[in-house]
Design a protein around this motif. Structure first.
Motif, PDB file in Angstrom:
ATOM      1  N   TRP A 292     -16.066  41.575  19.345  1.00 23.64           N
ATOM      2  CA  TRP A 292     -14.756  41.473  19.963  1.00 23.64           C
ATOM      3  C   TRP A 292     -14.785  42.127  21.348  1.00 23.64           C
ATOM      4  CZ3 TRP A 292     -13.110  46.317  21.087  1.00 23.64           C
ATOM      5  CH2 TRP A 292     -13.387  47.361  20.198  1.00 23.64           C
TER       6      TRP A 292
ATOM      7  N   ARG B 174     -11.816  43.751  24.303  1.00 23.00           N
ATOM      8  CA  ARG B 174     -10.440  44.030  24.701  1.00 23.00           C
ATOM      9  C   ARG B 174     -10.436  44.361  26.197  1.00 23.00           C
ATOM     10  NH1 ARG B 174     -10.365  41.874  20.675  1.00 23.00           N
ATOM     11  NH2 ARG B 174      -9.587  42.577  18.634  1.00 23.00           N
TER      12      ARG B 174
ATOM     13  N   SER C 248     -12.489  55.288  14.493  1.00 25.82           N
ATOM     14  CA  SER C 248     -11.856  54.865  15.742  1.00 25.82           C
ATOM     15  C   SER C 248     -12.875  55.002  16.867  1.00 25.82           C
ATOM     16  CB  SER C 248     -10.627  55.725  16.073  1.00 25.82           C
ATOM     17  OG  SER C 248      -9.633  55.615  15.075  1.00 25.82           O
TER      18      SER C 248
ATOM     19  N   LEU D 289      -8.950  52.705  19.862  1.00 26.92           N
ATOM     20  CA  LEU D 289      -8.915  51.459  19.118  1.00 26.92           C
ATOM     21  C   LEU D 289      -9.582  51.689  17.760  1.00 26.92           C
ATOM     22  CD1 LEU D 289      -9.618  50.715  22.330  1.00 26.92           C
ATOM     23  CD2 LEU D 289      -9.501  48.398  21.448  1.00 26.92           C
ATOM     24  N   ASP D 290      -9.158  50.921  16.747  1.00 28.01           N
ATOM     25  CA  ASP D 290      -9.905  50.994  15.502  1.00 28.01           C
ATOM     26  C   ASP D 290     -11.181  50.172  15.656  1.00 28.01           C
ATOM     27  OD1 ASP D 290      -9.343  48.265  14.990  1.00 28.01           O
ATOM     28  OD2 ASP D 290      -7.688  48.735  13.628  1.00 28.01           O
TER      29      ASP D 290
ATOM     30  N   GLU E 286     -12.086  47.462  14.583  1.00 25.93           N
ATOM     31  CA  GLU E 286     -11.883  46.022  14.738  1.00 25.93           C
ATOM     32  C   GLU E 286     -11.227  45.675  16.061  1.00 25.93           C
ATOM     33  OE1 GLU E 286     -13.248  43.876  12.792  1.00 25.93           O
ATOM     34  OE2 GLU E 286     -13.994  45.503  11.523  1.00 25.93           O
ATOM     35  N   GLY E 287     -11.006  46.677  16.898  1.00 21.64           N
ATOM     36  CA  GLY E 287     -10.483  46.414  18.235  1.00 21.64           C
ATOM     37  C   GLY E 287      -8.976  46.464  18.360  1.00 21.64           C
ATOM     38  N   ASN E 288      -8.272  46.922  17.334  1.00 18.10           N
ATOM     39  CA  ASN E 288      -6.818  47.025  17.406  1.00 18.10           C
ATOM     40  C   ASN E 288      -6.426  48.314  18.125  1.00 18.10           C
ATOM     41  OD1 ASN E 288      -6.244  44.650  15.719  1.00 18.10           O
ATOM     42  ND2 ASN E 288      -7.185  45.878  14.094  1.00 18.10           N
ATOM     43  N   LEU E 289      -5.548  48.175  19.128  1.00 21.47           N
ATOM     44  CA  LEU E 289      -5.131  49.331  19.919  1.00 21.47           C
ATOM     45  C   LEU E 289      -4.304  50.273  19.066  1.00 21.47           C
ATOM     46  CD1 LEU E 289      -5.042  50.667  22.751  1.00 21.47           C
ATOM     47  CD2 LEU E 289      -2.903  49.418  23.142  1.00 21.47           C
ATOM     48  N   GLN E 290      -4.706  51.554  19.049  1.00 18.93           N
ATOM     49  CA  GLN E 290      -3.965  52.561  18.294  1.00 18.93           C
ATOM     50  C   GLN E 290      -3.068  53.383  19.209  1.00 18.93           C
ATOM     51  OE1 GLN E 290      -7.504  54.373  16.401  1.00 18.93           O
ATOM     52  NE2 GLN E 290      -6.756  53.563  14.451  1.00 18.93           N
ATOM     53  N   TRP E 291      -3.577  53.731  20.381  1.00 21.12           N
ATOM     54  CA  TRP E 291      -2.744  54.389  21.379  1.00 21.12           C
ATOM     55  C   TRP E 291      -3.396  54.291  22.753  1.00 21.12           C
ATOM     56  CZ3 TRP E 291      -5.505  58.278  23.633  1.00 21.12           C
ATOM     57  CH2 TRP E 291      -6.394  59.027  22.867  1.00 21.12           C
TER      58      TRP E 291
END
Length: 406
Positions: free
Chosen positions: A99, A101, A128, A141-142, A144-149
């Motif tokens: 992935w 970002r 993370s 990001l976690d 898997e590429g999901n934004l956490q902050w």
């Protein structure tokens, strides 16, 4: 508890807490911050057959790759003013892109032409990935590429920058991400909550441009502390609170970072100064100091009872880690910015033109035992994981190792 149940419980603990394995390389110079890997699978002879895979990168970067399990993370910047920030994740096994970002910089993106906005190395706590850029934009990001902050530290602290670019890498420990943002104006180091990015603490620091990175090391009672180096010297800080526990005030490099090994700190100060940390509040003891072991841009490396320093002109010096007595000097080919890394008793050095040189430090005068030309400019420090060496240029990422190690 019986052994099978103990192992199952340990495995469950690792899964639940998302911790990286011992073989991972989770920050600049590895999980221990010392540039040393315990793997014995790296080849001594490196040639074209040693290249497991390569991957194309979308923009410039000096940051080291970090490796967490089956994922390889790297950062880059692109665009006319390098305002586009990239965080990329590649599959360890084949180098395919897992992935990517992209974000826009909110802070200043101007840097020296030799480096880029993606100079700081990211860090991971195993579940993370934390990345900061020269613009002082910091992301979590976690895997898997999901934004956490996200924290725009350049917006929160507008004067925290310098015209040559920021390069201090992140470290993370016990739920705190440590960002060293030191410069000529609004100079500070912050401990950010790993789950939210909010300030847990913020410590004012000497007002001078500084490109060193924080270094974790064991303090009194085995508690993990962080060493913050600057032109003034070095401060030992409690990462949970930001409290300065002791300091060394005899000046130090603003480029080469300290190294931790065998309970000591190897500080690029007046050549190389070795400190033995004392109890909280007590000044450290100086073990020895050597002007002959002065490093250049590269940070010191300590392995197998030897301390090695590399100057910008390619002179590799080897000293006895007990007393600093110089054992030998070896001239390598080229100019160097990247810090050497070690595995299996060998030292891996890459010069700015991309020539990878493998050194055996156990030889009486040191010896280059293998060379391989990657034919691209490489400024960033290599990483080691999964029995392989990982390197990056502005445009390419390499995995180098033995096929039998896969």
């Amino acid at each position: 508890m019986k052994l099978p149940h103990l192992l199952s419980a340990l495995a469950l603990t690792i899964v639940l807490h998302g911790r990286a394995t011992a073989d991972d390389w989770t920050q600049f110079r590895g999980a221990g911050g010392d540039g040393v890997s315990t793997t014995s699978k790296l080849p001594a002879k490196i040639d074209a057959q040693s290249v497991v895979w390569t991957a194309d990168l979308p923009g410039r970067g000096v940051s080291s790759p970090i490796i967490v399990g089956e994922r390889v993370f790297v950062t880059a910047t692109s665009g006319p003013k390098h305002g586009r920030l990239h965080i990329l994740c590649y599959n360890l096994r084949d180098g395919s892109l897992r992935w990517e970002r992209q974000f826009w910089a909110t802070g200043r993106t101007m840097t020296h032409e030799k480096i880029s906005g993606a100079t700081p190395t990211p860090a991971s706590d195993g579940h993370s990935v934390f990345a900061i850029f020269s613009s002082n934009d910091c992301f979590a990001l976690d895997l898997e590429g999901n934004l956490q902050w996200f924290r725009g530290l350049g917006r929160d602290y507008p004067n925290a920058s310098n015209s040559l670019g920021m390069s201090s890498s992140l470290v993370v420990t016990d739920g705190v991400v440590i960002a060293q943002v030191e410069n000529d104006s609004e100079s500070f180091t912050a401990g950010l909550e790993a789950t939210t990015g909010a300030n847990r603490w913020k410590l004012d620091r000497p007002k001078r441009a500084n490109w060193t990175s924080p270094t974790l090391f064991p303090g009194a009672g085995g508690k993990t502390l962080v060493a913050l180096q600057s032109s003034k010297g070095l401060a030992a800080v409690d990462p949970a609170t930001g409290k300065v526990l002791w300091s060394y005030d005899e000046g130090a490099s603003t480029v080469a970072s300290p190294a931790s090994a065998d309970g000591k700190l190897y500080v690029p100060s007046q050549g190389l100064t070795v400190l033995e940390p004392g109890a909280a509040g007590q000044a450290p003891k100086q073990s020895w100091r050597s002007a002959q072991l002065r490093p250049g841009t590269s940070s010191p490396l300590v392995v197998d009872g030897r301390v090695l320093t590399l100057n910008d002109g390619g002179i590799l010096s080897c000293g006895d880690a007990k007393d600093g007595k110089r054992l030998w000097q070896l001239r390598l080919q080229g100019s160097f910015s990247a810090t050497p890394v070690a595995a299996g008793g060998l030292i891996y050095c890459v010069n700015e033109k991309g020539l990878l040189q493998v050194v055996d430090p156990a030889k009486p005068d040191g010896a280059v035992v293998s060379e391989y030309d990657l034919s691209q400019t490489i400024i960033g420090t290599p990483s080691i994981a999964a029995g392989s060496l990982f390197l990056r240029s502005d445009g390419k990422l390499w995995r180098i190792g033995r096929s039998s190690a896969l």
